[in-house]
Design a protein around this motif. Structure first.
Motif, short mmCIF file in Angstrom:
data_model
loop_
_atom_site.label_atom_id
_atom_site.label_comp_id
_atom_site.label_asym_id
_atom_site.label_seq_id
_atom_site.Cartn_x
_atom_site.Cartn_y
_atom_site.Cartn_z
N GLU A 34 1.47 6.60 -7.08
CA GLU A 34 0.38 7.43 -7.59
C GLU A 34 0.83 8.86 -7.84
O GLU A 34 0.18 9.60 -8.60
N SER A 88 0.83 -1.21 0.00
CA SER A 88 0.00 0.00 0.00
C SER A 88 0.86 1.26 0.00
O SER A 88 0.56 2.23 -0.69
N ARG A 147 2.14 1.71 -3.44
CA ARG A 147 1.07 2.19 -4.33
C ARG A 147 0.86 3.69 -4.18
O ARG A 147 0.73 4.41 -5.17
N THR A 183 -7.93 0.91 -2.70
CA THR A 183 -8.14 2.03 -3.61
C THR A 183 -9.60 2.10 -4.05
O THR A 183 -10.34 1.12 -3.97
#
Length: 240
Positions: free
Chosen positions: A139, A132, A135, A174
């Motif tokens: 982004e 996470s 991620r 998400t």
């Protein structure tokens, strides 16, 4: 990373012994090996240096990376960056199918990234939590006009360290993933109960996400969490 840390340490020790001490032809593979996947002969670009600075401020136990980390992270960023209509079809069904495909490929890459990193001690985050963190950082990457990766380190660091969902649950779900999983739930509900959810409001999705987190943590059966489940069930009945 208590769920896999000990196993990774065993792999590391077994690999070093079989590959680098005993010189066996068949040996335990170790994606985190700094000798097998040395970065000495590759150029580490600024985009990765930015990632590593932010990552180490969140995952304090992260100690070193190798060629696997660099290569697979780059593949993940290129795979998951949103590149317009070609990546996201107008049809929701096609978009969901495309996203699921990307998500599966991305998960495989993230798994390699996580286990290719060496940690000085057992991290506070589990494997999914570390994924996470990666991620969220990814982004924030953008491609400039010359297709070079750029990132605002300070803004990225603030967003990761201040992510309430990550702080509370240890990982994130998400919006795209939540939408996919809710669609699957709706399909299951239609098939098993012959009912259809006509409206999915903010409260419904928020409660659904909470239930997913509780399920992953194994806290669904706790008395204090039953109210959330009942509220979600009530909303579903009203929206069917």
């Amino acid at each position: 990373m208590s769920d896999i840390y000990e196993a990774l340490e065993e792999i590391k020790e077994k690999h070093w012994k079989e590959k680098h001490m005993e010189n066996k032809e068949e040996y335990q593979r170790d994606p985190s090996c700094l000798k097998c996947y040395s970065t000495d002969k590759i150029k580490i670009d600024e985009w990765f240096e930015g990632f590593w600075k932010v990552f180490q401020k969140v995952i304090l136990e992260a100690m070193s990376y190798n060629r696997n980390t660099y290569a697979k992270l780059l593949e993940y960023i290129v795979l998951t960056r949103k590149s317009g209509e070609e990546r996201y079809p107008s049809s929701k069904k096609k978009r969901d199918k495309e996203f699921e495909k990307i998500m599966k490929e991305g998960e495989k890459l993230l798994e390699v990234v996580v286990i290719s990193i060496r940690y000085r001690n057992e991290p506070d985050f589990k494997e999914e939590g570390i994924k996470s963190v990666i991620r969220i950082i990814c982004e924030h990457y953008m491609f400039d006009e010359e297709d070079n990766l750029i990132i605002n380190e300070r803004k990225t660091e603030e967003n990761v360290l201040g992510n309430k969902e990550l702080i509370k649950w240890g990982n994130i779900i998400t919006d795209d993933e939540l939408d996919i999983r809710f669609s699957r739930f709706g399909e299951w509900l239609t098939e098993k109960e012959s009912v259809e959810i006509k409206d999915k409001g903010y409260d419904t999705m928020r409660n659904f996400k909470t239930i997913l987190h509780l399920e992953e943590k194994g806290d669904m059966i706790k008395e204090e969490n039953r109210g959330i489940v009942k509220k979600f069930q009530k909303n579903n009945k009203e929206n069917c």
